[in-house]
Write a protein that holds these residues in place. Sequence first.
Motif, PDB file in Angstrom:
ATOM      1  N   ILE B  76       0.833  -1.200   0.000  1.00 33.62           N
ATOM      2  CA  ILE B  76       0.000   0.000   0.000  1.00 33.62           C
ATOM      3  C   ILE B  76       0.868   1.250   0.000  1.00 33.62           C
ATOM      4  O   ILE B  76       0.614   2.222  -0.722  1.00 33.62           O
ATOM      5  N   LYS B  77       1.929   1.199   0.816  1.00 30.02           N
ATOM      6  CA  LYS B  77       2.846   2.346   0.860  1.00 30.02           C
ATOM      7  C   LYS B  77       3.443   2.604  -0.511  1.00 30.02           C
ATOM      8  O   LYS B  77       3.503   3.737  -0.986  1.00 30.02           O
ATOM      9  N   LYS B  78       3.880   1.500  -1.161  1.00 32.19           N
ATOM     10  CA  LYS B  78       4.475   1.641  -2.492  1.00 32.19           C
ATOM     11  C   LYS B  78       3.459   2.187  -3.490  1.00 32.19           C
ATOM     12  O   LYS B  78       3.805   2.998  -4.352  1.00 32.19           O
ATOM     13  N   LEU B  79       2.223   1.717  -3.354  1.00 32.28           N
ATOM     14  CA  LEU B  79       1.164   2.203  -4.246  1.00 32.28           C
ATOM     15  C   LEU B  79       0.963   3.698  -4.067  1.00 32.28           C
ATOM     16  O   LEU B  79       0.833   4.449  -5.030  1.00 32.28           O
ATOM     17  N   GLN B  80       0.988   4.117  -2.803  1.00 29.30           N
ATOM     18  CA  GLN B  80       0.760   5.537  -2.527  1.00 29.30           C
ATOM     19  C   GLN B  80       1.904   6.388  -3.070  1.00 29.30           C
ATOM     20  O   GLN B  80       1.702   7.511  -3.524  1.00 29.30           O
ATOM     21  N   LYS B  81       3.095   5.813  -3.019  1.00 25.35           N
ATOM     22  CA  LYS B  81       4.261   6.560  -3.545  1.00 25.35           C
ATOM     23  C   LYS B  81       4.369   6.435  -5.053  1.00 25.35           C
ATOM     24  O   LYS B  81       5.353   6.895  -5.644  1.00 25.35           O
ATOM     25  N   ASN B  82       3.409   5.696  -5.663  1.00 27.83           N
ATOM     26  CA  ASN B  82       3.406   5.502  -7.114  1.00 27.83           C
ATOM     27  C   ASN B  82       4.595   4.679  -7.584  1.00 27.83           C
ATOM     28  O   ASN B  82       5.004   4.777  -8.738  1.00 27.83           O
ATOM     29  N   GLU B  83       5.155   3.862  -6.685  1.00 25.66           N
ATOM     30  CA  GLU B  83       6.285   3.026  -7.119  1.00 25.66           C
ATOM     31  C   GLU B  83       5.804   1.796  -7.868  1.00 25.66           C
ATOM     32  O   GLU B  83       6.486   1.302  -8.756  1.00 25.66           O
ATOM     33  N   ILE B  84       4.644   1.286  -7.445  1.00 29.63           N
ATOM     34  CA  ILE B  84       4.041   0.167  -8.186  1.00 29.63           C
ATOM     35  C   ILE B  84       2.618   0.545  -8.574  1.00 29.63           C
ATOM     36  O   ILE B  84       2.066   1.508  -8.057  1.00 29.63           O
ATOM     37  N   SER B  85       2.066  -0.247  -9.499  1.00 28.64           N
ATOM     38  CA  SER B  85       0.678   0.019  -9.909  1.00 28.64           C
ATOM     39  C   SER B  85      -0.179  -1.212  -9.638  1.00 28.64           C
ATOM     40  O   SER B  85       0.330  -2.267  -9.242  1.00 28.64           O
ATOM     41  N   PHE B  86      -1.437  -1.069  -9.895  1.00 33.80           N
ATOM     42  CA  PHE B  86      -2.391  -2.159  -9.650  1.00 33.80           C
ATOM     43  C   PHE B  86      -2.016  -3.390 -10.464  1.00 33.80           C
ATOM     44  O   PHE B  86      -2.030  -4.512  -9.973  1.00 33.80           O
ATOM     45  N   SER B  87      -1.592  -3.136 -11.721  1.00 33.18           N
ATOM     46  CA  SER B  87      -1.275  -4.279 -12.579  1.00 33.18           C
ATOM     47  C   SER B  87      -0.049  -5.026 -12.078  1.00 33.18           C
ATOM     48  O   SER B  87       0.093  -6.231 -12.304  1.00 33.18           O
ATOM     49  N   ASN B  88       0.860  -4.312 -11.386  1.00 34.46           N
ATOM     50  CA  ASN B  88       2.002  -4.993 -10.776  1.00 34.46           C
ATOM     51  C   ASN B  88       1.520  -6.027  -9.761  1.00 34.46           C
ATOM     52  O   ASN B  88       2.045  -7.141  -9.697  1.00 34.46           O
ATOM     53  N   LEU B  89       0.520  -5.614  -8.974  1.00 35.29           N
ATOM     54  CA  LEU B  89      -0.002  -6.513  -7.948  1.00 35.29           C
ATOM     55  C   LEU B  89      -0.637  -7.743  -8.582  1.00 35.29           C
ATOM     56  O   LEU B  89      -0.535  -8.845  -8.067  1.00 35.29           O
TER      57      LEU B  89
END
Lengths: 378, 600
Positions: B76-89
């Motif tokens: 979630i932290k990475k998502l918030q920082k825009n380091e990963i995206s939904f498709s990465n998950l």
Amino acid sequence: MSRLFKKYEEVLPIRVIDDIKDNIPDKITDARLKQILDKAVLQYESMKVMPGESVGIVGAESIGEPGTQMTLNTFHFAGVAEMNVTMGLPRIIEILDGKKNIQTPMMEIYLKKPYSQGKDIKKIALSIKETKLDEIVLEIMVNIAESKIELVFDEQKIESIGTDYSIIQKAIKSSFKNLAISKKGNVISLKMSEKEKEINELFKTKEKIKDIYIQGVKGIKQVLPIKKDGEFLIVTAGTNMKKVMELDYVDKTRIMSNDIFEIANIFGIEAARQAVINEVYKVIQNQGLNVDIRHLMLVSDTMCASGTIKGVTRYGVVKEKASVLARASFETPIKHIFNASQIGEIDNLSSVVENVMLNQPVPVGTGLPGLITKVKRD
Amino acid sequence: MSEVYLNGKFVGKIENPFEFVDKVKEERRKGILNSNINIYYNKRMNDVIINDDKGRLRRPLIVVKNGKPLLTEEHIKKLQKNEISFSNLVKQGVIEYLDALEEENTFVAFSKEYLTPEHTHMELTPLVMVGLCTSLVPYANFSPGARVSIGSKNQKQALGMYAVNFPIRMDMDVNILQTPQIPIVQSVMHEVSGYNKHPSGQNLVVAVMSYKGYNVDDAVVINKASIDRGMARSTYYRPAIAEELRYSGGLTDEISVPDKDVKGYKSENDYRFLEKDGIITPESNVAEGDVIIGKTSPPRFLSSMDQYNLAPSSRRESSMALKHGEQGIIDFVMITESSEGNRLVEVKIRDQRIPEIGDKFTSRHGQKGIVGLIVDQADMPFTASGITPDLIFSPHGIPSRMTISHLIELIGGKAGALSSRYIDGTIFDSEPEENIRKELTSLGFRENGTETMYNGITGEQFQVKIFVGNIYYMKLKHMVANKIHSRARGPIQLLTRQPTEGRAKEGGLRLGEMEKDTFIAHGASLLLKERFDADKTIVPVCESCGMVAVHDKFKNRLFCPVCGDNVEINFIEVSYAFKLLLDELKSLTVHPKLMLKNKY
């Protein structure tokens, strides 16, 4: 006192007078009785329909409007022995259309004294039911090699319906004269004569044998003994009043059928008239609706007025209408107009629909009264 | 042995279905197999069904292992920082898409609190269980499902701004709300879906009380001052289109101010707004009958002789004019070409729609109603602090429908408006009611949202406390101005001489067969005759043959086409429809003979 009653017979119906007779105290002065009768006359006159009241349309609307609220599917209760009876709108349509073959013909058979208390009720019920050979047979074997049909019977069933092998053998013999019948235990074998040895014939015979009538009243497909108001009666699916009334344990005065045509044939048109009213009213009550019975009486009167039951269809009541235009406005107009033109029919414009078509005042209510005096023409 | 089917086709058999299914899932999560694959084991049939074809509805779920979701705080932290995206998950196998079949084999947890070791998946958020429109209903989990779905359906009919470029579009039947507001009580979907960029309602002050019986049966009473301030005002746009059609023989329509000798010329006054080119001036105030685009067409039937005719055959008038009951202001004019290359003129007409009695309004909870009365502000009830409601809603609409969300929105809206913040009403995940109550108390209001109010007419204090707060209300597209219709006299049909049918044709309201019967049942037969007088006619009848005779009014001569003029001919009054019936009978080779006799 009776002199006084006699006087009032002209203004009151006999039934009303009888009612008053039954309900007045024994000791009553003539003056008091006169008061009562006068009041009754007043009441009776006030209940009369006014001249020019359109009873037909009022009746039609009074039955038709609640009809729109009728639910089609009635509830069924699981586990309760009941028969599937046509109710609701389909039943009303069936009655009023004067359908000859109704969907679920039914009878209520009341019994005479010892039997109505439950004596042999099951046995009686089963003996009324029409039994065919198929129902008491366990197995039918066809022996092609010897062109033989073997019937294995269910002994328990035979006992429960109260018949025996000799009756069965007689029944088979009477419908198939050329079969050689022999019995061994619970098996009856039928051998075909030499002439008809074909296999085809054998199987055809087998099918026919299934339909052999053993006992009971023809047309009664199902019987259900029930207890109603402390009394046993038999409800049947399928009707045959004539035959059932011949049985000596049946109470002939109370037997009921829901087949109006059957009632008309046996008891006459007046009974059928009452049956129409009762059957329609039953459905309306069943749906929890409130329709005044006099509307149904009018419909029933119209249907039975000719002496036979006429449905409210283009083949029945509507066909009897005097006016071509009125008939044409109901259904199949072209047919009616052509037929009228062939015999040069005259429409006197004496009823409602025709006058609506011509934009004339309809002869009901305010449109009914006219001048009796002839107006001089110049 | 279990049979395996791929996209409905039998592909083979396997020994251990559980092992096989688990392996496929494992490899899909690792990314070895495509994430589009879904696998399902049918225990009853002992079949393994694999699907990877298109057209399956699928939805994302968080994978759960041993009672723990694979999605961690870290993700979630990475998502918030825009380091990963939904498709990465999805690629990592943290989130997977399931179709309807595979979902049968799963055990999905509602949210983190409900997780047990048996669970295989967890919802991303409970919000994903409802659709877009339903997610726009705040506190929806507090109301019956039927009401929530009515509420979400109603929102689709709300006026808002359907497209930002609406001023230059030529759409049919367009409504634009003039001053839309962002709802105070909203769900996360309002922000996510962009609803807040083009909202379609307004936050109104609503008092739940009755008002002199003018809000019975789902009606609402609204404040006249609020309307004057612009509440629920909308603009209605409608185009008028005229095309210069081409006809055979080189003839065309012509868009211009029609000449006076044109067939069917209206009147000079009707063309007063037209400019030289036959098109109306923008911003002119037009009403019923005014011509918007002047147009003439060539004569309908061109006989062969006309070509040699010296006199110019007169053209037909075929202008676009405002129909009965229409009015508005010309918004803009567009001149272009149709797909066939004809000159095409489109004019947009604008009309302001001020709320009036009969307009339909709704909250977002299936609580729709129409305006029953517009009341002056002076006569509206007011609170101790002097607030008058914009809208009065009847309390009788609540118990039978059980729309608790409507009530929560009211206090939520009140707290939000007072503390100038938005209230989160997301389904299953909303700000708790207790919070709102506490906040109201801290703001100096009663925690249950009720207030002492005073009768606006008498000034007396009401005996009860009135439930008052803010609710997001929407104006729906059903407005009386588009539907109102009445007629005393008007156009009739050519064939039957009976009144026309429908609002567009200024028609009558049919007194049908069953209605006719009620007149008869009442015995009102002369009234019935009058009602049906619309098509009455006087017909001459030949007494000799009984057929309709001829009355030549120019020569004042009566004669029968069959019997000549030495017969007695009398006039009768019948409905024109009956005369038509006689004509039809004649065409059926039936001779309908009228036998006349004096009525008196």
